[in-house]
Design an enzyme around this catalytic site. Sequence first.
Site, PDB file in Angstrom:
ATOM      1  N   ILE A  65      55.129  19.312  24.868  1.00 38.85           N
ATOM      2  CA  ILE A  65      55.687  18.361  25.828  1.00 38.85           C
ATOM      3  C   ILE A  65      54.960  18.505  27.166  1.00 38.85           C
ATOM      4  O   ILE A  65      55.498  19.044  28.129  1.00 38.85           O
ATOM      5  CB  ILE A  65      57.213  18.601  26.017  1.00 38.85           C
ATOM      6  CG1 ILE A  65      57.915  18.702  24.652  1.00 38.85           C
ATOM      7  CG2 ILE A  65      57.835  17.471  26.831  1.00 38.85           C
ATOM      8  CD1 ILE A  65      59.375  19.090  24.721  1.00 38.85           C
ATOM      9  N   PRO A  66      53.715  18.021  27.232  1.00 36.37           N
ATOM     10  CA  PRO A  66      52.977  18.093  28.504  1.00 36.37           C
ATOM     11  C   PRO A  66      53.690  17.230  29.539  1.00 36.37           C
ATOM     12  O   PRO A  66      54.179  16.156  29.203  1.00 36.37           O
ATOM     13  CB  PRO A  66      51.607  17.502  28.166  1.00 36.37           C
ATOM     14  CG  PRO A  66      51.540  17.431  26.678  1.00 36.37           C
ATOM     15  CD  PRO A  66      52.942  17.344  26.184  1.00 36.37           C
ATOM     16  N   HIS A  67      53.768  17.717  30.778  1.00 32.98           N
ATOM     17  CA  HIS A  67      54.447  16.938  31.810  1.00 32.98           C
ATOM     18  C   HIS A  67      53.854  17.257  33.180  1.00 32.98           C
ATOM     19  O   HIS A  67      53.305  18.335  33.378  1.00 32.98           O
ATOM     20  CB  HIS A  67      55.949  17.211  31.796  1.00 32.98           C
ATOM     21  CG  HIS A  67      56.282  18.671  31.896  1.00 32.98           C
ATOM     22  ND1 HIS A  67      56.311  19.487  30.786  1.00 32.98           N
ATOM     23  CD2 HIS A  67      56.592  19.467  32.938  1.00 32.98           C
ATOM     24  CE1 HIS A  67      56.627  20.719  31.143  1.00 32.98           C
ATOM     25  NE2 HIS A  67      56.788  20.745  32.446  1.00 32.98           N
ATOM     26  N   ALA A  68      53.975  16.296  34.088  1.00 26.76           N
ATOM     27  CA  ALA A  68      53.449  16.510  35.432  1.00 26.76           C
ATOM     28  C   ALA A  68      54.066  15.493  36.384  1.00 26.76           C
ATOM     29  O   ALA A  68      54.606  14.473  35.947  1.00 26.76           O
ATOM     30  CB  ALA A  68      51.930  16.367  35.449  1.00 26.76           C
TER      31      ALA A  68
ATOM     32  N   TYR B 512      56.631  21.263  39.852  1.00 26.61           N
ATOM     33  CA  TYR B 512      58.039  20.919  39.707  1.00 26.61           C
ATOM     34  C   TYR B 512      58.694  20.467  41.008  1.00 26.61           C
ATOM     35  O   TYR B 512      59.897  20.267  41.049  1.00 26.61           O
ATOM     36  CB  TYR B 512      58.809  22.100  39.106  1.00 26.61           C
ATOM     37  CG  TYR B 512      58.461  22.299  37.658  1.00 26.61           C
ATOM     38  CD1 TYR B 512      59.058  21.514  36.673  1.00 26.61           C
ATOM     39  CD2 TYR B 512      57.516  23.234  37.275  1.00 26.61           C
ATOM     40  CE1 TYR B 512      58.724  21.660  35.350  1.00 26.61           C
ATOM     41  CE2 TYR B 512      57.171  23.385  35.949  1.00 26.61           C
ATOM     42  CZ  TYR B 512      57.774  22.603  34.988  1.00 26.61           C
ATOM     43  OH  TYR B 512      57.437  22.742  33.678  1.00 26.61           O
TER      44      TYR B 512
END
Lengths: 155, 568
Positions: A65-68, B512
């Site tokens: 689950i790559p996220h940015a 984040y």
Amino acid sequence: MKLDQLLPPERTLFDVQGGSKKRVLEFFSTFIAQNIPSLDDQEVFSRLIGRERLGSTGVGNGVAIPHARNPHCKSPLASFIRLADPIDFDAIDNEPVDLVFVLLVPEEAEDTHLTLLGQIAELLNDSENRSRLRHATSQRELHDTLTDLIQQQHQ
Amino acid sequence: MTDFNSVYVVAGLLVVLSILASRVSARIGMPLLPLFLFIGMMAGEEGVLGIHFDDYSRAYVIGQLALAMILLDGGLQTRMSTFRVGLKPALSLATLGVFITSGLVGVVAMWVFDLSLLQGLLVGAIVGSTDAAAVFSMLNGQGIKLNERVGATLEIESGTNDPMAIFLTLILSQMLVGQVSGVFETVMLFVEQFGWGLAFGLGGGWCIGRLLKWLDLASGLYALLTMALGLTLFALTNMVNGSGFLAIYLMGLMVGNVRGQHIEHILPVHDGMAWLSLIALFLVLGMLVTPSQVLDYLWPSLLVSASLVLVARPIAVMLSLKPFFGFRWKELIFISWVGLRGAVPIVLAILPVISGVEESDIYFNVAFVVVLMSLIVQGMSLAPMARWMKVVVPPSASPSRRRTMGVLHENDYEMLMYHVDNRGVEKIPLRYLRFPSGTSLAAVFRDHEMIYPKGSTELEKHDLVCAIGRSGDVAALNRMFDGEARLKVARDFYGAFIIDGNAPMLELAQAYGLTLSAGEKDKLLGEFIARRVGGNPVVGDDVDWHGIHWVVHEVQGNQVLKVGLRLQ
């Protein structure tokens, strides 16, 4: 914000040739920049790869689950990629990955970011769900299965 | 001749019955030790067999021997690596904690039974020490693993607080019969007991550890030699007025932490010896007690018992731990609750009887009720309490069987057996699997038959595989054959995303959207988390920060290697 609204049919990709972790992220960056002109492919790629450096987003059982966060992203957007062949992703269980769920969020929406990420992780934590996604035989079926699963999750 | 044989038959059958009862107890979740006591009572004067046994001095001798064996095993099983987080809190509990517990219980007992202060304090001292063996046998039976900080504290506490309780009991008994008078004398006795105990335990233990490693014996003899040397050391320490119990526990610790193949021959035998000692001890105590007499003291004893569990122990834990160490409230509550009382109090309660203290009935019967209540009420609520107080961590993967091969003296090769339960290695020819270098797959077992593993062999679920490797390879092999179900449990606990401990906070904040204070900007995640949890991180520690649960996933010493992100 519901997960299925972030994922129109054209962003569900079926039987993509992976190659390597870097190639998949590159492929996605190019694809999403074409799909949404305000995004720059280099920036998307470098942010995704930057997140991978902190620790792989391969969460095990063949799922990543790559996220940015992205400053040019106006609202959260997602894409689901099923690879033709599993690839090495440095996942926590060292298993190769074939299900890739990418999430991009705007810079300011921190809480939404986390909620969505949690929903995606929970969705793919279920072995039944993973197996249904792996058994879809066409792009259309894959997308229907995915929206179906997301709606089930909300109930 | 027949006389002897009938004694053997009865003793043998009682032990057999106790061991068989352990199966039943595991199945219904009933604590074992009260069961042994019960079987002893059934054999005793008011039970079915009606054996009349009230020889307190003989029971005391048996009790001493059994306790020594149990402490030796406790020392052998304790890993010194757990000292990092457990030693200081445990020592605080074993000294200050025992004083406070004994004092408070003493005052209550004085009031309830209308005793003198000294007599009351004697009651307190007798029930002052805890028993972790009871805790761990029960938790292991239910597949529960405590976080290292809590587990290590309880384990080391129970090994080290017995000498303190024994010392207090000894002193107070002697005061009551008028043998010890002055403060100076008391202090000297204290110094003697602990000084000699420490010296003999550490010195003797060091030598014995070396000796056992150096000697080349038949495998069965290592454990016997350990036992014989332990007893000798125990008795010698007692003879010079030192605490033999402290000495034998420390000896076990010193011996058990010397690496080498001899350890593997020692541990299982001593585990068995500890069980036998426990069974013998509780059977004898069960026979010794006169149930009708216990009933006379039942209600006041229950009051003492309740004050111990609900007031004295919690206060002692709070005062000995809260000001000095970084425990969370939930951990403190759990530690308060699992101050289980085991064999020591009942054995100690015999001491006043044989040293001729007046009204000695009271001590034995009160101790009996306190221990029984503690074992049943606290024992049965252990597992739910551990879950409720969130001091549990998911059990880590481990080989189903593990044996050293005896090829090398240092860092020996081991045989590691696994049940295959991982989709990642199933139905894939072995030559494509990435085994850690230096390991090899020796055999595969399927349907009770051995398959010679070739490059083209494919593993299936439920295969039993036998790998050869060294202890450094175990983690990688565990991951390789690890069960899928276990991964899901781990993900629910630590969160799906695992971040490296050496990830820079600045980059993490960017990914984040976290706000950092000036001091946090040049830190690494591992340092940040370690500081947030008070310096001695253990697996399972969590920090709530920016709407994320940051859960410590892997540590090495005081360094956090991996942190899980649990999103809610």
